[in-house]
Design a protein around this motif. Structure first.
Motif, PDB file in Angstrom:
ATOM      1  N   ASN A  94      -0.353  -2.958  -8.079  1.00 57.75           N
ATOM      2  CA  ASN A  94      -0.484  -2.964  -6.623  1.00 57.75           C
ATOM      3  C   ASN A  94      -0.633  -1.546  -6.078  1.00 57.75           C
ATOM      4  O   ASN A  94      -1.332  -1.319  -5.080  1.00 57.75           O
ATOM      5  CB  ASN A  94       0.725  -3.654  -5.989  1.00 57.75           C
ATOM      6  CG  ASN A  94       0.642  -5.168  -6.076  1.00 57.75           C
ATOM      7  OD1 ASN A  94      -0.450  -5.739  -6.089  1.00 57.75           O
ATOM      8  ND2 ASN A  94       1.780  -5.835  -6.162  1.00 57.75           N
ATOM      9  N   SER A  95       0.011  -0.564  -6.727  1.00 59.67           N
ATOM     10  CA  SER A  95      -0.163   0.822  -6.290  1.00 59.67           C
ATOM     11  C   SER A  95      -1.528   1.371  -6.704  1.00 59.67           C
ATOM     12  O   SER A  95      -2.091   2.225  -6.018  1.00 59.67           O
ATOM     13  CB  SER A  95       0.963   1.708  -6.845  1.00 59.67           C
ATOM     14  OG  SER A  95       0.836   1.940  -8.233  1.00 59.67           O
ATOM     15  N   VAL A  96      -2.070   0.873  -7.817  1.00 58.97           N
ATOM     16  CA  VAL A  96      -3.425   1.258  -8.219  1.00 58.97           C
ATOM     17  C   VAL A  96      -4.439   0.737  -7.195  1.00 58.97           C
ATOM     18  O   VAL A  96      -5.408   1.418  -6.856  1.00 58.97           O
ATOM     19  CB  VAL A  96      -3.747   0.709  -9.627  1.00 58.97           C
ATOM     20  CG1 VAL A  96      -5.217   0.961  -9.978  1.00 58.97           C
ATOM     21  CG2 VAL A  96      -2.851   1.361 -10.678  1.00 58.97           C
ATOM     22  N   LYS A  97      -4.201  -0.439  -6.697  1.00 60.40           N
ATOM     23  CA  LYS A  97      -5.111  -1.044  -5.712  1.00 60.40           C
ATOM     24  C   LYS A  97      -5.243  -0.185  -4.452  1.00 60.40           C
ATOM     25  O   LYS A  97      -6.282  -0.213  -3.777  1.00 60.40           O
ATOM     26  CB  LYS A  97      -4.591  -2.438  -5.341  1.00 60.40           C
ATOM     27  CG  LYS A  97      -5.515  -3.215  -4.432  1.00 60.40           C
ATOM     28  CD  LYS A  97      -4.917  -4.561  -4.049  1.00 60.40           C
ATOM     29  CE  LYS A  97      -4.914  -5.540  -5.188  1.00 60.40           C
ATOM     30  NZ  LYS A  97      -4.492  -6.903  -4.769  1.00 60.40           N
ATOM     31  N   LEU A  98      -4.230   0.613  -4.150  1.00 64.99           N
ATOM     32  CA  LEU A  98      -4.219   1.424  -2.930  1.00 64.99           C
ATOM     33  C   LEU A  98      -4.733   2.843  -3.140  1.00 64.99           C
ATOM     34  O   LEU A  98      -4.669   3.670  -2.232  1.00 64.99           O
ATOM     35  CB  LEU A  98      -2.785   1.492  -2.379  1.00 64.99           C
ATOM     36  CG  LEU A  98      -2.140   0.156  -2.009  1.00 64.99           C
ATOM     37  CD1 LEU A  98      -0.697   0.366  -1.583  1.00 64.99           C
ATOM     38  CD2 LEU A  98      -2.931  -0.561  -0.921  1.00 64.99           C
TER      39      LEU A  98
END
Length: 333
Positions: free
Chosen positions: A21-25
């Motif tokens: 989820n942090s990669v997505k941002l």
């Protein structure tokens, strides 16, 4: 630059989802994400199936490919031919939004750089120097305009003359270097050692070397071994603007006896990769420092609540040390 993210995971579906989820941002998104899962159940598979992430390919590897070293080498074998950089992240990390942007900027800034790592901001104990204050050299390490409070083991090493005179991330000739990391100065620093929770290398490095078979299993200090061998191709740097948090999930870690044994044996192995023929003084300091650190760990039986962990790890360190007399590891070059 075209870059691939490889995440090796084992029985940590929730931390892995937090990382993804942090990669997505990210302000700069990976051209390819490879999940190399060694889990013994299907919980991670379910998480991947239930959540969509762009450019992601998932591999559930069989038992014979489990373990960090094997999974990393498996991941490297699946990297796209177009990739110029291969990034690795531990599955219990969470990225700041510009993490990959800063990693790639570091590579673009200097063609001689072959390895780049970030910094864990939730583990940083650095503070700005207070003007006019004198800091006890045994209790504080000073670096540029910052100070780092030394832990009990380093205070004792300072007093015994067993501390490294080199900066963070550098390995002295007796191996036991500083583990304080770097303050958040927004600068890059050349180092010997990159930390596996957050490191990356140019693709050309993997055309020459792979992660050592010696570390198959849990693989303690595998990252140090690979970083040292990568230096034959160029420079390793820490980019303090590439930031993340590391949460040290306990799932999948070995028991404390095995861990303690690996601290000694794997530590000796990495030392001899960097320094194949150390001087008598360096050998003496390596052994004395190992002894001091073992005694300190043993003392934790009386100073912490985790008495059994301290005891079993201490015994593991002692067993590992004696095993070096009769059964030294064979160094892979």
């Amino acid at each position: 630059m075209n870059f691939t993210l490889v995440i090796c995971t084992y029985m940590r579906p929730v931390p892995l989802l937090n990382l993804l989820n942090s990669v997505k941002l990210q302000t700069l998104y990976p051209n390819e994400i490879l999940i190399i899962d060694g889990s013994a159940n299907d919980e991670t598979t379910k998480v991947i199936e239930q959540n969509l992430f762009k450019n992601l390919t998932y591999f559930l590897v069989p038992k014979e490919h489990r373990g960090l070293t094997k999974q990393r080498n498996f991941g490297v074998s699946k990297v796209s031919e177009n990739a110029e950089v291969v990034c690795f992240l531990d599955d219990d990390t969470v990225l700041e939004s510009t993490y990959f942007e800063e990693i790639i900027k570091a590579y673009e800034s200097d063609s001689t750089i072959v390895g780049v790592a970030g910094v864990a901001i939730n583990e940083s104990n650095w503070a700005k120097k207070v003007p006019g204050r004198n800091y006890n050299k045994n209790k504080f390490y000073e670096f540029e305009d910052y100070v780092y409070p030394e832990g009990s083991r380093n205070v004792l090493r300072n007093r015994l003359g067993l501390q490294s005179t080199l900066g963070p991330g550098r390995m002295p000739d007796f191996s036991h270097g500083r583990t304080c990391g770097f303050p958040l100065t927004n600068k890059m620093y050349e180092v010997d050692l990159l930390i596996g929770m957050s490191f990356s290398f140019r693709r050309k490095v993997f055309d020459t070397i792979r992660f050592s078979h010696y570390f198959e299993g849990y693989g303690l200090y595998e990252d140090a071994d690979f970083s040292i061998r990568a230096q034959q191709l160029g420079k390793n740097v820490i980019a303090t603007k590439a930031q993340l948090s590391h949460y040290h999930d306990q799932a999948g870690r070995p028991n404390k006896f095995q861990y303690g044994k690996m601290v000694t044996r794997n530590g000796w192995y990495v030392w001899r990769v960097k320094y194949p023929n150390p001087s008598f003084k360096a050998r003496l300091k390596w052994n004395l420092t190992s002894l001091v650190l073992t005694i300190i760990r043993f003392s934790n039986i009386f100073t912490t609540d985790k008495k059994q962990e301290a005891f079993t790890e201490s015994i593991g360190r002692v067993v590992g040390w004696f095993s070096l007399i009769f059964d030294r590891p064979k160094i892979e070059r």
